[in-house]
Design a protein around this motif. Structure first.
Motif: not given
Ligand SMILES: Nc1nc2c(c(=O)[nH]1)N[C@H]1C(S)=C(S)[C@@H](COP(=O)(O)O)O[C@H]1N2
Ligand SMILES: [Mo]
Length: 243
Positions: A200-215
């Motif tokens: 489930y961690k291996s997200i499909k159709w990856l569109s965006a990576i946002r770097v954030v300050d908390a999980v």
């Protein structure tokens, strides 16, 4: 609750009845999703697996194969030429990467099993792509960067990793899988592959990576799966031994 690796997840709660057939695929509508409780993720997967008629795959000789999931019920078709990966948030150089950009980056190859938390495992899958850590190095992290939030072209699934998890040497932005370009069913042209964690961690159709300050717990985590989805069942943030 998530059952130990290799077992099936008992579905104790009523499974929403709203199923819709799309060709040979079956999915549950988002309305039904919203009404469910924490057992929901397991219920969804159990139901979809049965519907595809491959639920026994892990128990049959040579029958180990992927079950195709889409919580959104959609299978976004994205031509490689139209594909974009947005990388934003707490980064020095926000980027919009094309498929060609990813292809031009150094690639790694992995041969690793794929474990769905519901119990099916596909051994020896060939994966190829760009180390997530390479992408993070390319954009440069700003102070305060703690985690990554991932989005999908399906507009429903989301995922998360800590920066430390994202930098593991078997976490990749995958452009090939099973020895070929990633098919639409499997989340092509680009999906995440997080080898030390459940599927489930291996997200499909990856569109965006946002770097954030908390999980930011993702879709499956909001439905009861552990945020830290280590294959050995550890709930630790850092990689458990052997991960
Ligand atoms: N966008 C999206 N990614 C997803 C899912 C999903 O429903 N939507 N399901 C996850 C789960 S639970 C598993 S086990 C794997 C299944 O991958 P497959 O559909 O290629 O077999 O995809 C993961 N990534
Ligand atoms: Mo899964």
């Amino acid at each position: 609750m998530v059952a130990p690796e290799g077992s099936t997840v008992p579905v104790k709660r009523a499974i929403p009845e709203k199923t819709v057939h799309v060709g040979r695929r079956v999915f549950l509508g988002m309305v039904a999703l919203g009404a469910a409780g924490t057992a929901f993720g397991a219920a969804v997967q159990s139901r979809v697996g049965r519907a595809l008629g491959s639920g026994l795959g892990s128990f049959l000789p040579g029958g180990d194969r992927f079950q195709i999931y889409s919580v959104s019920g959609t299978f976004p078709e994205i031509a490689p030429s139209a594909y974009r990966l947005s990388v934003s948030g707490l980064v020095e150089r926000p980027a919009t990467l094309t498929f060609a950009d990813l292809e031009a980056m150094p690639h790694v190859r992995l041969v690793k099993p794929f474990h769905c938390v519901t119990g099916w495992i596909v051994p020896g899958v060939h994966w190829e792509g760009v180390l997530l850590s390479h992408i993070l190095d390319t954009v440069g992290l700003r102070p305060g960067a703690v985690a990554l939030a991932f989005d999908s072209y399906d507009r429903v699934d989301t995922e998360s990793l800590t920066i430390e998890q994202a930098r593991l040497p078997d976490v990749i932005v995958a452009t090939r899988m099973l020895g070929a370009p990633i098919t639409t069913d499997h989340g092509g042209p680009v999906r995440l592959y997080v080898a030390p964690m459940f599927g489930y961690k291996s997200i499909k159709w990856l569109s965006a990576i946002r770097v954030v300050d908390a999980v930011e717990p993702g879709f499956w985590e909001e439905n009861g799966y552990p945020v830290n989805g280590w294959l050995n069942g550890s709930t630790a943030t850092a990689p458990p031994p052997g991960a």
